[in-house]
Design a protein around this motif. Structure first.
Motif, PDB file in Angstrom:
ATOM      1  N   ILE A   1     -35.940  35.564  36.281  1.00 40.63           N
ATOM      2  CA  ILE A   1     -36.974  35.984  35.192  1.00 40.63           C
ATOM      3  C   ILE A   1     -36.326  36.420  33.873  1.00 40.63           C
ATOM      4  CG2 ILE A   1     -39.044  37.583  34.644  1.00 40.63           C
ATOM      5  CD1 ILE A   1     -39.556  37.189  37.939  1.00 40.63           C
ATOM      6  N   LYS A   2     -36.827  35.995  32.817  1.00 40.02           N
ATOM      7  CA  LYS A   2     -36.085  36.341  31.630  1.00 40.02           C
ATOM      8  C   LYS A   2     -36.819  37.728  31.006  1.00 40.02           C
ATOM      9  CE  LYS A   2     -34.866  31.935  29.767  1.00 40.02           C
ATOM     10  NZ  LYS A   2     -35.722  30.910  30.686  1.00 40.02           N
ATOM     11  N   ARG A   3     -36.025  38.382  30.296  1.00 41.32           N
ATOM     12  CA  ARG A   3     -36.329  39.682  29.459  1.00 41.32           C
ATOM     13  C   ARG A   3     -37.801  39.248  28.710  1.00 41.32           C
ATOM     14  NH1 ARG A   3     -34.473  44.331  29.698  1.00 41.32           N
ATOM     15  NH2 ARG A   3     -32.252  43.557  30.182  1.00 41.32           N
ATOM     16  N   GLY A   4     -38.916  40.233  29.152  1.00 43.69           N
ATOM     17  CA  GLY A   4     -39.914  40.129  28.117  1.00 43.69           C
ATOM     18  C   GLY A   4     -41.056  38.933  28.572  1.00 43.69           C
ATOM     19  N   GLU A   5     -40.521  38.300  29.593  1.00 38.34           N
ATOM     20  CA  GLU A   5     -41.514  37.149  30.237  1.00 38.34           C
ATOM     21  C   GLU A   5     -42.642  37.715  30.984  1.00 38.34           C
ATOM     22  OE1 GLU A   5     -40.583  32.859  32.655  1.00 38.34           O
ATOM     23  OE2 GLU A   5     -38.997  34.797  32.745  1.00 38.34           O
TER      24      GLU A   5
ATOM     25  N   ILE B   1     -38.453  50.588  36.659  1.00 44.07           N
ATOM     26  CA  ILE B   1     -40.062  49.890  37.025  1.00 44.07           C
ATOM     27  C   ILE B   1     -41.202  50.475  36.876  1.00 44.07           C
ATOM     28  CG2 ILE B   1     -40.922  48.577  39.419  1.00 44.07           C
ATOM     29  CD1 ILE B   1     -38.195  47.673  38.771  1.00 44.07           C
ATOM     30  N   GLY B   2     -42.176  49.920  36.706  1.00 43.66           N
ATOM     31  CA  GLY B   2     -43.762  50.531  36.591  1.00 43.66           C
ATOM     32  C   GLY B   2     -44.473  49.723  37.561  1.00 43.66           C
TER      33      GLY B   2
ATOM     34  N   SER C   1     -38.260  48.673  32.457  1.00 48.65           N
ATOM     35  CA  SER C   1     -37.900  47.310  31.890  1.00 48.65           C
ATOM     36  C   SER C   1     -38.821  46.273  32.502  1.00 48.65           C
ATOM     37  CB  SER C   1     -36.546  47.099  32.090  1.00 48.65           C
ATOM     38  OG  SER C   1     -35.429  47.810  32.384  1.00 48.65           O
ATOM     39  N   ILE C   2     -39.286  46.602  33.704  1.00 45.80           N
ATOM     40  CA  ILE C   2     -40.226  45.677  34.367  1.00 45.80           C
ATOM     41  C   ILE C   2     -41.473  46.539  34.798  1.00 45.80           C
ATOM     42  CG2 ILE C   2     -40.491  44.192  36.336  1.00 45.80           C
ATOM     43  CD1 ILE C   2     -37.217  44.447  36.452  1.00 45.80           C
ATOM     44  N   ILE C   3     -42.820  45.529  34.511  1.00 46.51           N
ATOM     45  CA  ILE C   3     -43.995  46.139  35.090  1.00 46.51           C
ATOM     46  C   ILE C   3     -44.306  45.153  36.302  1.00 46.51           C
ATOM     47  CG2 ILE C   3     -46.517  46.344  34.407  1.00 46.51           C
ATOM     48  CD1 ILE C   3     -45.055  48.405  33.153  1.00 46.51           C
TER      49      ILE C   3
ATOM     50  N   LEU D   1     -44.535  45.804  23.517  1.00 45.23           N
ATOM     51  CA  LEU D   1     -43.765  46.521  23.818  1.00 45.23           C
ATOM     52  C   LEU D   1     -42.272  45.733  24.503  1.00 45.23           C
ATOM     53  CD1 LEU D   1     -45.551  49.160  25.766  1.00 45.23           C
ATOM     54  CD2 LEU D   1     -44.732  49.515  23.290  1.00 45.23           C
ATOM     55  N   GLY D   2     -42.551  44.620  24.770  1.00 46.86           N
ATOM     56  CA  GLY D   2     -41.729  43.620  25.270  1.00 46.86           C
ATOM     57  C   GLY D   2     -41.440  43.776  26.531  1.00 46.86           C
ATOM     58  N   GLN D   3     -41.920  44.349  27.201  1.00 48.48           N
ATOM     59  CA  GLN D   3     -41.638  44.667  28.783  1.00 48.48           C
ATOM     60  C   GLN D   3     -41.990  43.360  29.646  1.00 48.48           C
ATOM     61  OE1 GLN D   3     -43.668  47.978  28.358  1.00 48.48           O
ATOM     62  NE2 GLN D   3     -41.850  49.106  29.059  1.00 48.48           N
ATOM     63  N   THR D   4     -40.925  43.185  30.640  1.00 44.94           N
ATOM     64  CA  THR D   4     -41.205  42.154  31.485  1.00 44.94           C
ATOM     65  C   THR D   4     -42.395  42.316  32.611  1.00 44.94           C
ATOM     66  OG1 THR D   4     -38.841  41.758  31.409  1.00 44.94           O
ATOM     67  CG2 THR D   4     -40.034  40.609  32.996  1.00 44.94           C
ATOM     68  N   CYS D   5     -43.392  41.430  32.545  1.00 37.31           N
ATOM     69  CA  CYS D   5     -44.400  41.643  33.364  1.00 37.31           C
ATOM     70  C   CYS D   5     -44.297  40.754  34.569  1.00 37.31           C
ATOM     71  CB  CYS D   5     -45.658  41.380  32.777  1.00 37.31           C
ATOM     72  SG  CYS D   5     -46.182  43.051  31.623  1.00 37.31           S
ATOM     73  N   ILE D   6     -44.688  41.182  35.779  1.00 40.10           N
ATOM     74  CA  ILE D   6     -44.658  40.363  36.674  1.00 40.10           C
ATOM     75  C   ILE D   6     -45.912  40.476  37.626  1.00 40.10           C
ATOM     76  CG2 ILE D   6     -43.524  39.480  39.100  1.00 40.10           C
ATOM     77  CD1 ILE D   6     -40.887  40.350  37.833  1.00 40.10           C
ATOM     78  N   MET D   7     -46.822  39.736  37.800  1.00 38.59           N
ATOM     79  CA  MET D   7     -47.997  40.272  38.333  1.00 38.59           C
ATOM     80  C   MET D   7     -48.642  38.884  39.629  1.00 38.59           C
ATOM     81  SD  MET D   7     -51.666  39.824  36.029  1.00 38.59           S
ATOM     82  CE  MET D   7     -51.728  38.131  35.595  1.00 38.59           C
TER      83      MET D   7
END
Lengths: 385, 302
Positions: free
Chosen positions: B32-36, B89-90, B166-168, B196-202
């Motif tokens: 997974i790329k940054r900000g994706e 991580i968030g 870096s990642i949510i 904010l440019g954070q990577t989100c994985i949902m």
């Protein structure tokens, strides 16, 4: 670290106030344990100080030479040798024995009126003190006087055995009772030495010689010399008597403390149970705390501080109720009609000890459930349903 | 360093004792790329949450390699993983998971208190700022029980952002709120992802919500499957019969699992979204039947 602790205490405070009833019961468990510890220890210290002051008044001397209980067989002139022993300030011969007044036993002391004040500190309530030549007079303490129903100028009859024929003495003075262990053991009856020797028919002999030292710290040296001079005599120093009594008191203290710690242990189980339940109810919360980056010790501190706060509150109230308990025991003793005055000494050391005991119990009892909380696996805790 | 998540042959097997083993993940390869903004979809029990937990350092893989923000976390100790979680991580959960004893403001402060990166006053200022960012500046001193589901989830989002991760990771963030609130929350997450440019994985069950992401990863039985068996198959295409049959079978399996999963989750969804998702599945099933029918007739006519 400090920040986490402060945060943990905020959570602990709210957790305790949210489950008011449960927390109150747990705190009550600790209160009972700590108040038992505090009251019994205060009582123990009070009794010890009571015993000490009684002994001081009863012995009134650094060293005492005895002829055995209620025996009167020390030649009076021995006193003149003793006076020459270096370190001896004064030696006072006395006759201490038992008499019956109205068929009840009392301890009577025969002493030279001039020297009496050297060893016994008495306070007159009525009448006057003994003087040289008062050979038919007696000074009683107010407890004995009221027991016998006599006042100044009344007479009492001494006899050597119950129901025996005796000699009549006139009450010339009433003094405030000295500390003692009840009327049988305390000294509250004084006549002159001559009168005593006459009454017990032991001319030129005394039961004890009380010795006052120049320097109280020289007790051991003087005692050694006296033991050399009179190898057969029973020589007791005040220190020896004290240490014997102290041993007995320590045993009593130990038993009382043992009893108190049983109730404290029950309180500890209460804390353990409460924290266990709290951990169980808040499993998801623990999972979340770990998910947002909490480590074991963070979780440990959060739950441990709940246990500590419960025990701190229990400790503070336990100290207060413990002191109240001492008053209760005093009142109880008084209503039973026992002539024992238990002094109430509020010692900061005991209160500090009560608090420390509470916190120690809290942290020990709280540790196991908190450790379980700290080791909750977040994945399992967060799995819903 | 443009890849913020790299999973190589990740396997996770749960040992349930008595020699019963469950393969939750069976060889996952994922970058997974940054900000994706990535959505993970799949029926219940397909391993989505396990995958999320492994990316988030809550769980360790049985085999394979996990690299987060350039750091290999595969063999990290519990304490090191906790540090990774607080710094990188968030987490956002379906059930919000706020501490009921604490106010919104205090809940947002928790990760910062653990991290020890900011001073006391900075922590408070930052928590207020984050709550303002999610539109809750009027709810600072409210407890979770005094807030609606949507508001609680926004507090949780603010908490997830606390240490500038870096990642949510969001595990069905809309699962416990109504559809409209769900959309608001998704738009909020998407907006934060963009600003904010954070990577989100949902992880989500809702295909329409998943559409907001740049990429959708489909999972089935602990594996990532290339393309969702979507009904874009043209029956008249020049596909080989065998290939076509396999495709149809996979599609059928997917739908069956999805419907089963939906029934399991029935009580956790509100009526509206349940009906809507169910209708979607029924339509797909109907069309699938039609395709099979057509296929059958075509073969018979041959």
């Amino acid at each position: 670290m400090f920040r986490t602790a402060r945060f943990a205490f905020t959570m602990a405070r709210r957790s305790i106030t949210r489950r008011k009833f449960r927390s109150a019961l747990t705190i009550l468990g600790i209160i009972i344990g700590i108040s038992a510890v505090v009251s019994l220890m205060t009582l123990g210290i009070g009794m010890r100080s009571q015993v000490e002051s009684t002994l001081n008044e009863m012995l009134g001397a650094g060293i005492i030479i005895n002829s055995g209980t209620y025996g009167i067989d020390i030649p009076e002139h021995v006193q003149s040798y003793i006076s020459q022993v270096p370190g001896v300030n004064k030696s006072i011969p006395i006759v201490m024995s038992m008499v019956y007044i109205s068929n009840k036993p009392y301890t009577v002391v025969g002493i030279d009126p001039v020297q009496a004040s050297e060893v016994y500190q008495v306070t007159l309530e009525d009448g006057r003190g003994l003087r040289q030549g008062d050979d038919d007079a007696v000074v009683l303490d107010s407890t004995i006087a009221s027991n016998l129903g006599v006042k100044v100028n009344d007479t009492v009859t001494f006899s050597t055995q119950a129901g025996g024929v005796g000699k009549t003495f006139k009450v010339i003075g009433i003094i405030r009772p000295m500390a003692g262990f009840g009327q049988f053991v305390s000294i509250g009856c004084f006549i002159t030495l001559d009168a005593a020797q006459d009454f017990f028919n032991t001319h030129d002999r005394v039961s004890s010689i009380l010795i006052r030292l120049d320097d109280p710290n020289q007790g051991e040296q003087v005692e050694a010399i006296l033991k050399q001079m009179f190898p057969d005599a029973s020589i007791l120093s005040q220190e020896e008597i004290m240490s014997n009594i102290n041993q007995v008191m320590s045993t009593i203290d130990g038993v009382l403390l043992g009893l108190a710690s049983i109730s404290l242990m029950v309180g500890a189980l209460g804390i353990m149970n409460t924290i266990m339940m709290s951990v169980h109810e808040r499993r998801r919360e623990i999972g979340m705390l770990k998910a947002v980056g909490g480590e074991r010790w963070h979780v440990l501190i959060i739950f441990l501080s709940e246990a500590l706060l419960i025990s701190l509150i229990g400790g503070v109230f336990g100290c207060i109720f413990g002191l109240g308990g001492v008053y209760l025991i005093q009142w109880f003793v008084k209503t039973l009609g026992l002539n024992i005055i238990v002094p109430l000494l509020i010692s900061p050391q005991i209160l500090a000890l009560g608090l420390i005991a509470a916190l120690a119990v809290g942290s020990i009892a709280g540790f196991y459930p908190s450790w379980k909380a700290a080791n909750v696996r977040p994945v399992e805790a967060l799995r819903y349903e | 360093m443009s890849n913020v998540v790299e999973l190589r042959d990740v396997v996770k097997t749960y040992d349930l004792g008595d020699n019963i083993k469950v393969d939750a993940l069976r060889g996952i390869n994922l970058t997974i790329k940054r900000g994706e903004f990535v959505s993970i979809m799949g029926p219940s029990g397909c391993g989505k949450t396990t995958l999320l937990n492994i990316i988030g350092g809550l769980d360790s893989p049985t085999d394979g390699q996990v690299i987060i923000d350039g750091i290999d976390i595969t063999h990290m100790s519990e304490g090191e993983l906790a540090r990774i979680r607080r710094e990188k991580i968030g987490f956002i959960f379906q059930t919000f998971n706020l501490v009921p004893l604490l106010t919104a403001l205090e809940n947002v402060q928790i990760p910062m208190i653990f991290a020890g990166r900011f001073s006391n006053s900075e922590i408070k200022e930052r928590a207020i700022e984050l709550l303002r960012l999610v539109g809750l500046e009027h709810r600072l001193h409210h407890r979770p029980t005094q807030m609606s589901g949507g508001e609680q989830q926004r507090v949780a989002i603010a908490r997830a952002l606390a240490n500038e991760p870096s990642i949510i990771l969001a595990d069905e963030p809309t699962g416990n709120v109504d559809r409209e609130t769900g959309w608001k929350i998704i738009r909020l997450i998407k907006g934060l992802n963009e600003t904010l440019g954070q990577t989100c994985i949902m992880v989500t069950h809702d295909p329409t919500i998943a559409q907001i992401s740049e990429r959708i990863i489909y999972m089935l039985d602990g594996q990532i499957i290339p393309e969702p068996p979507k009904l874009t198959i043209n029956p008249s295409s020049s596909m080989l019969a065998d290939e076509r049959r396999q495709m149809l079978l996979a599609e059928l399996k997917w739908l069956e699992a999805s419907i089963k999963g939906l029934e399991v989750r029935k009580n956790r969804l509100n009526q509206e979204s349940y009906a809507q998702v169910k209708l979607g599945y029924e339509k797909q099933l109907e069309r699938l039947k039609k395709v099979v029918q057509e296929e059958y007739e075509k073969r018979r006519s041959k």
